[in-house]
Design a protein around this motif. Sequence first.
Motif, PDB file in Angstrom:
ATOM      1  N   HIS A  40       0.856  -1.182   0.000  1.00 21.95           N
ATOM      2  CA  HIS A  40       0.000   0.000   0.000  1.00 21.95           C
ATOM      3  C   HIS A  40       0.894   1.234   0.000  1.00 21.95           C
ATOM      4  O   HIS A  40       2.075   1.148   0.356  1.00 21.95           O
ATOM      5  CB  HIS A  40      -0.999  -0.002   1.165  1.00 21.95           C
ATOM      6  N   ARG A  43       4.132   2.069   2.263  1.00 20.46           N
ATOM      7  CA  ARG A  43       4.379   0.901   3.108  1.00 20.46           C
ATOM      8  C   ARG A  43       5.839   0.811   3.536  1.00 20.46           C
ATOM      9  O   ARG A  43       6.145   0.363   4.619  1.00 20.46           O
ATOM     10  CB  ARG A  43       3.968  -0.354   2.339  1.00 20.46           C
ATOM     11  N   VAL A  48       7.847   5.003   6.815  1.00 21.53           N
ATOM     12  CA  VAL A  48       8.428   4.652   8.114  1.00 21.53           C
ATOM     13  C   VAL A  48       9.749   5.371   8.385  1.00 21.53           C
ATOM     14  O   VAL A  48      10.487   4.997   9.275  1.00 21.53           O
ATOM     15  CB  VAL A  48       8.646   3.127   8.242  1.00 21.53           C
ATOM     16  N   ILE A 151       4.787  13.968   9.050  1.00 21.77           N
ATOM     17  CA  ILE A 151       4.455  12.585   9.387  1.00 21.77           C
ATOM     18  C   ILE A 151       4.448  11.782   8.078  1.00 21.77           C
ATOM     19  O   ILE A 151       3.589  11.994   7.220  1.00 21.77           O
ATOM     20  CB  ILE A 151       3.100  12.510  10.108  1.00 21.77           C
ATOM     21  N   LEU A 153       3.892   8.608   6.669  1.00 19.25           N
ATOM     22  CA  LEU A 153       2.832   7.827   6.025  1.00 19.25           C
ATOM     23  C   LEU A 153       1.627   8.718   5.716  1.00 19.25           C
ATOM     24  O   LEU A 153       1.014   8.617   4.655  1.00 19.25           O
ATOM     25  CB  LEU A 153       2.410   6.645   6.911  1.00 19.25           C
ATOM     26  N   ARG A 154       1.335   9.613   6.649  1.00 21.95           N
ATOM     27  CA  ARG A 154       0.214  10.519   6.433  1.00 21.95           C
ATOM     28  C   ARG A 154       0.449  11.398   5.207  1.00 21.95           C
ATOM     29  O   ARG A 154      -0.455  11.614   4.385  1.00 21.95           O
ATOM     30  CB  ARG A 154       0.033  11.383   7.687  1.00 21.95           C
ATOM     31  N   GLN A 157       0.173   9.271   2.007  1.00 18.12           N
ATOM     32  CA  GLN A 157      -1.221   8.939   1.698  1.00 18.12           C
ATOM     33  C   GLN A 157      -2.008  10.171   1.262  1.00 18.12           C
ATOM     34  O   GLN A 157      -2.949  10.059   0.471  1.00 18.12           O
ATOM     35  CB  GLN A 157      -1.865   8.283   2.920  1.00 18.12           C
ATOM     36  N   ARG A 304       9.725   1.689  20.982  1.00 18.63           N
ATOM     37  CA  ARG A 304       9.541   1.051  19.682  1.00 18.63           C
ATOM     38  C   ARG A 304      10.779   1.301  18.824  1.00 18.63           C
ATOM     39  O   ARG A 304      11.333   2.397  18.855  1.00 18.63           O
ATOM     40  CB  ARG A 304       8.324   1.659  18.981  1.00 18.63           C
ATOM     41  N   ALA A 305      11.195   0.317  18.086  1.00 18.77           N
ATOM     42  CA  ALA A 305      12.293   0.499  17.131  1.00 18.77           C
ATOM     43  C   ALA A 305      11.895  -0.198  15.842  1.00 18.77           C
ATOM     44  O   ALA A 305      11.177  -1.199  15.882  1.00 18.77           O
ATOM     45  CB  ALA A 305      13.588  -0.085  17.682  1.00 18.77           C
ATOM     46  N   TRP A 306      12.339   0.335  14.730  1.00 16.80           N
ATOM     47  CA  TRP A 306      11.956  -0.266  13.448  1.00 16.80           C
ATOM     48  C   TRP A 306      12.952   0.156  12.367  1.00 16.80           C
ATOM     49  O   TRP A 306      13.836   0.984  12.613  1.00 16.80           O
ATOM     50  CB  TRP A 306      10.530   0.146  13.049  1.00 16.80           C
TER      51      TRP A 306
ATOM     52  N   PRO B 459       9.767  -4.417  18.135  1.00 21.33           N
ATOM     53  CA  PRO B 459      10.527  -4.465  19.376  1.00 21.33           C
ATOM     54  C   PRO B 459      10.985  -3.046  19.757  1.00 21.33           C
ATOM     55  O   PRO B 459      11.044  -2.202  18.865  1.00 21.33           O
ATOM     56  CB  PRO B 459      11.731  -5.335  19.022  1.00 21.33           C
ATOM     57  N   PRO B 460      11.354  -2.745  20.982  1.00 23.14           N
ATOM     58  CA  PRO B 460      11.294  -3.649  22.114  1.00 23.14           C
ATOM     59  C   PRO B 460       9.852  -3.991  22.489  1.00 23.14           C
ATOM     60  O   PRO B 460       8.992  -3.120  22.491  1.00 23.14           O
ATOM     61  CB  PRO B 460      11.982  -2.865  23.239  1.00 23.14           C
TER      62      PRO B 460
END
Lengths: 375, 484
Positions: A40, A43, A48, A151, A153-154, A157, A304-306, B459-460
């Motif tokens: 999408h 994505r 991100v 932001i 993804l916003r 989109q 959070r981590a990505w 994660p975490p």
Amino acid sequence: MSGSRRSADVIVIGGGIHGCSTALHCALRGLSVILIEKDHAGRHASGVNAGGVRQLARHVAEIPLSNASMAIWHRIAELVDDDCGFTCDGQVLVAENEDDLANCRARVDDLNLRGFHHEEMIDAKELREIVPAVSENCPGGVISRRDGAAIPLRATQAFKRKAASLGADIREGVRVTKVERDGSNWRVVTDAGEFLSPRIVNAAGAWADRLAADLDEPVPLEVIAPMLMITAPLPAFIKPVVILRGRKLSFKQFGNGTVLIGGGHLGTPLRDENVTLLDWKKLAISAGTVWDLFPIMRGAPVVRAWAGIEARMPDDLPVFGKSARHEGVYHQFGFSAHGFQLGPGAGAVMAEIIATGRSNVPIDGLDIARFTTTH
Amino acid sequence: MTPVAGIEQLAESYDLVVVGAGPAGLSAAARAAGLGLTVLLADENPAPGGQIYRAITTTPVKDRAILGEDYWRGAEIVARFERSQASYAARCTVWSLGPDEASPGSFELGLSVDGKARMIGARQVILATGAQERPFPIPGWTLPGVMTAGAAQIALKGAGIVPAGRTVIAGCGPLLYLLASQLAAARCEIVAVLDTTPRANWPKALAALPDFLRSPYLAKGLKLMAATRRKLRFVSNVTSLSAKGEGTLRQVGFEQGERQGAIACDTLLLHQGVIPSVNFSNAAGCAHAFDEEQHAWVPRVDAWLASSVPGIAIAGDGAGIGGAESAALRGEIAAFGAASRLGKLSEAERDRQAAPIRAALMRLLHGRRFLDLLYRPAPQFLAPPQDETIICRCEEVTAGQVRDAAARLGVTGPNQMKAFLRCGMGPCQGRLCGPTVVELIAQTRGTTPAEVGYYRLRPPVKPVTLAELAALPQTEAAVKAVVR
């Protein structure tokens, strides 16, 4: 959205911010557009990333595109009917020592000679005024005052939605398997049937090299997974985005208090599985840099981590412009982990090139020919 | 059992790391150690037991009748684990799990004990992270005085504390009656039990009744329910709930069909059944499917409870709700699977030893379907109809905002919803809002939760501080790898 169109003036492959922006600007010029995206919109890299809207510290070859983009960012809501979460509190490059500072000064002098004035030197006192929480050892830095963040993804989109509202046919969840010549057209073969167009735009991000190879224009694209992490909300302590001269760090506090820590330490991308693996030992280095620079952050919980899946070229510059081999093929990929800010402007310039054959915005040095011509 | 007091006492790697010291984790660790594996059991609580046997070795509640005989069975499970050769790290948070790129086929786990983090290795992993209460957002549920039934049970088991003042328990599911009876036995002033079990569930559930009639839970359940109904004020067929008060809870409002009522109270305990806690398995990349009967996301597992990620198994309620006794048996089965994959046990021997456990498990799970169908929550409690009801407590996102984004902005999935509303991006990473967000999107777009999908979690899995991360021991190779 007709949902049934099989041919158009332009087919854009890839629904990142670049693909969506090019689709929108083509639609604004009255061209019919089909956009094909395997997942999408937004994505991967476009959705991100750290959301930095940054002119600061760019390679001179992409400054004109960056300038064109920044003009759009400052009136983004007029274009896409959504402010995309854009805020403008500047971006600051912090020098951690005198050597860093001398490098900064040489850079700003060089830019001024070339007629670019968006980067300005600041001394230790002004740095402390703008970024009070920064470690006291830092002697100064560079600021780009019109920079900010949005932001991701916003924003992506919003470009998609606006393009669709102007008639662009957005096909999400459709995977391109092959591209081939068909008379005066290009035939784009997908898992949802074939599409025809005289012009195609390769905006396929980390997957763009496969398309380029199909077109006999192989490129040395590296698939990368820059890692990011974010904390629980902290009391407000910093407005601008901070980057460093000497170490990998990008650092930003959002309005809700959460702090985003990035800077390009890489995880492992598995692009055929749409998955990235994190490397905590490298994230620990980012954490250590923040520990050194912002003592206030030491107890902050990382929630959070990505990592995204992105494309990087060997010279860290994008591939942007007409194909070196084929009429009707345009490339717009390989943004090497700094393409988000460029999206709005690059789409406008690409649409101009598609519609008129040329643009006054210089894009020398970004041509695919730098990888494909043999001497 | 060897206690691990500090993070530096952990080995560099283990044959098997088990996450969670409830019945599944304890049984898995004890069995695997008995089969000759080096085992670490890591759990974030100060003492073993998990939720169901919480504080079994330390509880101040000494009157066995209050918590019931089922609770005290946990002591045997803990005692067996204590006799084993497994290592046990209490107060240990496991916050990441991924493949060890330096050693293909093995895993790297991030753990923290007492504010210090470390990465260790494991050849096999069993996630025994259990269940969580299904989110139950009603108007006013964020008022002080409103909490989940599970939270009240933790306070009772862990500290011998019951809610002060007039208490109302509302919702549905077998645990609702159990908690009501436990709290009443511990002298909590329960003024009413508001049962939201939809009447419409009965016809569907009756089809599964024959199996349930042969289930060991039947007699227990009937006894419990009869006792609760006899002793306490019981209101059935409740179709709507709201918590009311200025600054703190004053009363709970309810509807019973056409009839409206209100009960003055100081504490409202909400409970709507339990669902697998999927944050860890999801973040580890295990495939999940939507289980229509349990109405929840459940990891896909095979007969040995192995997930879609080779080397990761999921035991206990985290692999689908089955209750404490089934969790213990599923822990055993997962341990046999792990031992066999490590070559400690031939497949024939694995099958032979596991056979009686598998048979016992079948008996226990007999009749589960009846409970799932009977206590399936009503749609208005899965997706709150009132726009102003908060559904994401971390980011204060309302049901109306989610519906609006799904309808007006065309947001099709929970991951895209994050970018617009930030729901699921707070410290709980969607534990509290995930199922509700999925439900609201499905309802608004006229589709099913299975079609909508679930959050991709990151994660975490539990927050880890920047200081802990910054102090992670660096290997020389890792330092060289980033200086380029």
